[in-house]
Design a protein around this motif. Structure first.
Motif, mmCIF file in Angstrom:
data_model
loop_
_atom_site.group_PDB
_atom_site.id
_atom_site.type_symbol
_atom_site.label_atom_id
_atom_site.label_comp_id
_atom_site.label_asym_id
_atom_site.label_seq_id
_atom_site.Cartn_x
_atom_site.Cartn_y
_atom_site.Cartn_z
ATOM 1 N N LEU A 181 0.823 -1.206 0.000
ATOM 2 C CA LEU A 181 0.000 0.000 0.000
ATOM 3 C C LEU A 181 0.859 1.258 0.000
ATOM 4 O O LEU A 181 0.585 2.220 -0.714
ATOM 5 C CB LEU A 181 -0.922 -0.001 1.225
ATOM 6 C CG LEU A 181 -2.037 -1.044 1.186
ATOM 7 C CD1 LEU A 181 -2.758 -1.104 2.525
ATOM 8 C CD2 LEU A 181 -3.015 -0.734 0.058
ATOM 9 N N ILE A 182 1.906 1.233 0.806
ATOM 10 C CA ILE A 182 2.774 2.404 0.854
ATOM 11 C C ILE A 182 3.523 2.550 -0.465
ATOM 12 O O ILE A 182 3.626 3.631 -1.037
ATOM 13 C CB ILE A 182 3.755 2.297 2.040
ATOM 14 C CG1 ILE A 182 2.986 2.483 3.349
ATOM 15 C CG2 ILE A 182 4.868 3.323 1.916
ATOM 16 C CD1 ILE A 182 3.828 2.350 4.602
ATOM 17 N N GLY A 185 1.427 4.186 -3.162
ATOM 18 C CA GLY A 185 1.053 5.595 -3.057
ATOM 19 C C GLY A 185 2.213 6.551 -2.874
ATOM 20 O O GLY A 185 2.054 7.759 -3.079
ATOM 21 N N LEU A 186 3.357 6.039 -2.509
ATOM 22 C CA LEU A 186 4.472 6.938 -2.173
ATOM 23 C C LEU A 186 5.436 7.066 -3.349
ATOM 24 O O LEU A 186 5.912 6.068 -3.882
ATOM 25 C CB LEU A 186 5.214 6.388 -0.948
ATOM 26 C CG LEU A 186 6.401 7.205 -0.437
ATOM 27 C CD1 LEU A 186 5.958 8.558 0.093
ATOM 28 C CD2 LEU A 186 7.159 6.436 0.636
ATOM 29 N N ILE A 281 2.135 9.980 4.644
ATOM 30 C CA ILE A 281 1.290 8.788 4.507
ATOM 31 C C ILE A 281 1.469 7.930 5.751
ATOM 32 O O ILE A 281 2.577 7.507 6.057
ATOM 33 C CB ILE A 281 1.692 7.976 3.261
ATOM 34 C CG1 ILE A 281 1.400 8.791 1.995
ATOM 35 C CG2 ILE A 281 0.952 6.638 3.239
ATOM 36 C CD1 ILE A 281 1.955 8.172 0.742
ATOM 37 N N ARG A 301 -3.942 6.721 6.627
ATOM 38 C CA ARG A 301 -4.361 6.451 5.259
ATOM 39 C C ARG A 301 -5.002 5.079 5.127
ATOM 40 O O ARG A 301 -6.039 4.907 4.509
ATOM 41 C CB ARG A 301 -3.141 6.553 4.326
ATOM 42 C CG ARG A 301 -3.514 6.808 2.898
ATOM 43 C CD ARG A 301 -4.193 8.173 2.734
ATOM 44 N NE ARG A 301 -3.299 9.270 3.004
ATOM 45 C CZ ARG A 301 -2.723 10.022 2.054
ATOM 46 N NH1 ARG A 301 -2.991 9.814 0.793
ATOM 47 N NH2 ARG A 301 -1.907 10.996 2.380
ATOM 48 N N PHE A 302 -4.343 4.096 5.722
ATOM 49 C CA PHE A 302 -4.876 2.736 5.689
ATOM 50 C C PHE A 302 -4.669 2.073 7.045
ATOM 51 O O PHE A 302 -3.667 2.322 7.712
ATOM 52 C CB PHE A 302 -4.143 1.862 4.653
ATOM 53 C CG PHE A 302 -4.459 2.198 3.230
ATOM 54 C CD1 PHE A 302 -5.640 1.795 2.638
ATOM 55 C CD2 PHE A 302 -3.541 2.915 2.474
ATOM 56 C CE1 PHE A 302 -5.918 2.096 1.314
ATOM 57 C CE2 PHE A 302 -3.810 3.227 1.148
ATOM 58 C CZ PHE A 302 -5.000 2.818 0.568
ATOM 59 N N ILE A 339 -7.890 -4.778 4.400
ATOM 60 C CA ILE A 339 -7.407 -3.420 4.145
ATOM 61 C C ILE A 339 -8.550 -2.452 4.385
ATOM 62 O O ILE A 339 -9.595 -2.564 3.750
ATOM 63 C CB ILE A 339 -6.930 -3.263 2.683
ATOM 64 C CG1 ILE A 339 -5.783 -4.227 2.377
ATOM 65 C CG2 ILE A 339 -6.516 -1.817 2.418
ATOM 66 C CD1 ILE A 339 -5.376 -4.241 0.918
ATOM 67 N N ILE A 340 -8.340 -1.515 5.280
ATOM 68 C CA ILE A 340 -9.410 -0.556 5.553
ATOM 69 C C ILE A 340 -8.965 0.857 5.214
ATOM 70 O O ILE A 340 -7.910 1.329 5.656
ATOM 71 C CB ILE A 340 -9.844 -0.615 7.031
ATOM 72 C CG1 ILE A 340 -10.211 -2.040 7.408
ATOM 73 C CG2 ILE A 340 -11.025 0.313 7.259
ATOM 74 C CD1 ILE A 340 -11.366 -2.614 6.641
ATOM 75 N N HIS A 341 -9.790 1.489 4.424
ATOM 76 C CA HIS A 341 -9.550 2.846 3.951
ATOM 77 C C HIS A 341 -10.718 3.680 4.469
ATOM 78 O O HIS A 341 -11.765 3.132 4.818
ATOM 79 C CB HIS A 341 -9.531 2.792 2.411
ATOM 80 C CG HIS A 341 -9.379 4.106 1.728
ATOM 81 N ND1 HIS A 341 -10.447 4.894 1.390
ATOM 82 C CD2 HIS A 341 -8.271 4.749 1.291
ATOM 83 C CE1 HIS A 341 -9.994 5.977 0.774
ATOM 84 N NE2 HIS A 341 -8.681 5.918 0.700
ATOM 85 N N GLU A 343 -12.926 5.093 3.106
ATOM 86 C CA GLU A 343 -14.189 4.892 2.397
ATOM 87 C C GLU A 343 -14.858 3.544 2.664
ATOM 88 O O GLU A 343 -16.017 3.366 2.344
ATOM 89 C CB GLU A 343 -13.985 5.075 0.887
ATOM 90 C CG GLU A 343 -13.636 6.492 0.475
ATOM 91 C CD GLU A 343 -14.764 7.485 0.758
ATOM 92 O OE1 GLU A 343 -15.915 7.068 0.917
ATOM 93 O OE2 GLU A 343 -14.460 8.697 0.825
ATOM 94 N N ASN A 344 -14.122 2.594 3.187
ATOM 95 C CA ASN A 344 -14.810 1.339 3.526
ATOM 96 C C ASN A 344 -14.788 1.058 5.027
ATOM 97 O O ASN A 344 -15.007 -0.053 5.467
ATOM 98 C CB ASN A 344 -14.258 0.147 2.728
ATOM 99 C CG ASN A 344 -12.853 -0.238 3.128
ATOM 100 O OD1 ASN A 344 -12.119 0.583 3.652
ATOM 101 N ND2 ASN A 344 -12.476 -1.475 2.879
#
Lengths: 352, 352
Positions: A181-182, A185-186, A281, A301-302, A339-341, A343-344
């Motif tokens: 995930l990192i 996005g990074l 992040i 972020r996550f 994985i939790i963001h 939006e979920n």
DNA sequence: CTGAAAGCGCTTACAG
DNA sequence: CTGAAAGCGCTTACAG
């Protein structure tokens, strides 16, 4: 496909159903020759007791003892397991399952053996425990073994025990997920900081596994040449956190993402919020309330979840199936990495 | 807390247990005055039937009819639901649950009413269905209503029915999750392409909801000024896909991410693989085998799952609880939105 | 319209 | 050491 009944065995063996029952439950008082014959026929006919009838008659409730760290505001992770246990018991509705909780403080290692003794005196039919303290847990397991009481591990696994099963996270894989995930996005020129917050003795093994997975991910994908730094913080107090974080972020200004290896991501989130570092992040583990609130604010972020509620529920189910149907579970069962963001996070996976 | 038995009601009402049973099951042949008295007492004592005893005696298996689109290699999404149903039935082990499947082709709308008629003739105690065809489904539900057969929707919801419950994805939120993931990983100067692949009539409502959520996310966060384009593809054939994709990617070279609104992300993945466009961020829905294989190859970056296996399992559970215990479920139940990345795809959430 | 009895498959005393 | 009987709570004919 018709159900084989105790009566069928009795007829075939030329004995009464009472005798069959005595054999099946090792209640003794049976001639060895009868015993053998009955056992043989039962196996041959693939006898499976009708647990509905058993439940109806026996009215015997299964006593489960649950041994967990005490959950609190700061360590809310452990508040989730009792929820899962409650859920599972409710699911098992028509059957009698009695649960007794035994909580111990993570900060007081000497409380643990006291609780284990209480459990022994409780005479449970089965035990669910998070064996955070290795040595003491090992002793306890031996005692349970000697009494023939089955037990299931949650969260942490200990070798050289005869546990019925282990339900937990695949910590290594969870680390790899965090890394993925990192990495996604990074910007590939930026560096990463791993923060370990281990105030207590809790579960450093899982943290290590996660970090190993995290590092392996980058070793495997190989393309990036990010710097990866590590910071250990012993306390969650704001002054100490601030001091350590200030110092490392100043000396390594290229750090663009932070991974917190334990459940206390909210501590770092609080720091970042204060410093107004919204560009950073931040990724961490466990869906505790505090973590979730920072996730929703967009500061975390996550979050990587391990479904403690489901884990605990599974443990109950496994123990119940074993007690009622002698069903042997797989020795290790990993709950999928979640994985939790932001939006979920809304629809918590509390299921039910 | 002691269980109230039919016998207790009988005694209090001064009648026999047979009479109580007749009242409780509306089997008629009871004087109105007796009926009222018994009903009153039952309510007063909070009588709950012991479903274990019921199950033991009745030996009556609950017949469930399951009406789903036929799953196949190309539409593997619908293969997942039967798995969940099988799992749930297994969980319900000691109780008798008989499931009969009725599959219809999504391409042949006129097959649907044929299947619904077969179900009526099957005389089920309950029905689980994916009401993909609105109008025909509506008719079917009316018929079920008139016969007092309860039904649960999976995947798609239809208004103006008396469904017992709906289990499905929060499609709007799933769209927002997809947006959040792309927004996080895609340089803010780059544009996004939404691809709708709707060869059949299937579920365009869910796709629309997802897309709405996706767009709302960007409208809400507001900071970015990405271009968002939409492409509709009618066929999954490689030539048509290639032609459409070539054309749009050439005319919009700034597109850096693609979202596929349906389950056929693998079609676009195949295209990107062929074109060696590994730089393109691809996000889609549903953990079908084909999608998963592209996820593992790294061509699909994220898949958003809706847990069809769990949905189907829940539907069985809900129907069973209703049939056996008259438990009324919440009318809508959303399964949490699941984010799947290469690194957490390994341990499929098949649970057990 | 109502009651008494049998039985689902198992377990548990009790009598022999 | 073994068998016969009662009973868990409910449902289902059957007799009145």
């Amino acid at each position: 496909m018709k159900q084989v009944r105790i009566k069928d065995i009795a007829r075939k063996a030329g004995v009464s159903i009472g005798t069959v029952d005595r054999v099946l439950h090792n209640r003794g008082e049976v001639a060895e020759s009868t015993r053998k014959k009955v056992l043989h026929i039962a196996r041959e006919m693939k006898y499976r007791p009708n647990i509905v009838a058993q439940a109806l008659k026996a009215k015997k409730s299964h006593r489960l003892a649950v041994l967990l760290p005490h959950g609190s505001g700061d360590n809310a992770f452990w508040l989730l397991h009792p929820q899962g246990i409650g859920k599972a018991v409710k699911e098992l509705q028509p059957f009698q399952v009695d649960v007794r909780y035994f909580f111990y403080e993570l900060t007081r290692e000497n409380e643990f053996p006291v609780k284990t003794q209480e459990i022994i005196q409780f005479h449970p039919d089965g035990v669910i425990l998070a064996p955070v303290f290795k040595k003491e847990s090992g002793k306890f397991c031996k005692e349970l073994d000697s009494r023939g009481i089955p037990y299931v591990f949650i969260d942490t696994y200990i070798d050289e025990t005869h546990c019925l099963a282990f339900i937990g996270e695949d910590a290594y894989q969870a680390g790899r997920v965090a890394a993925g995930l990192i990495d996604y996005g990074l910007n590939s020129s930026r560096d990463i900081l791993i923060v370990n917050i281990a105030r207590n003795l809790e579960d450093t093994e899982n943290l290590n596994l996660r970090n190993r997975g995290f590092l392996h991910y980058f070793a495997d994908t190989g393309t990036s040449h990010r710097g990866i730094y590590t910071l250990d913080i012993a306390s969650t107090g704001l002054p100490e956190v601030e001091k350590s974080m200030n110092s490392i972020l100043e000396s390594h200004p290229n750090i663009g993402a932070i991974l917190v290896s334990g459940a206390k991501t909210h501590v770092i989130a609080r720091y970042l919020e204060m410093k107004e570092r919204r560009d950073m992040i931040l990724v961490g583990y466990e869906l505790t309330e505090k973590n979730l609130s920072f996730l929703k604010k967009g500061i975390i972020r996550f979050l990587i979840g391990q479904k403690p509620v489901e884990q605990a529920a599974r443990a109950v189910k496994i123990l119940f199936d074993y007690l009622t149907m002698h069903q042997i579970p797989p020795r290790q069962e990993y709950q999928p990495v979640e994985i939790i963001h932001k939006e979920n996070a809304g629809t918590p996976n509390t299921g039910e």
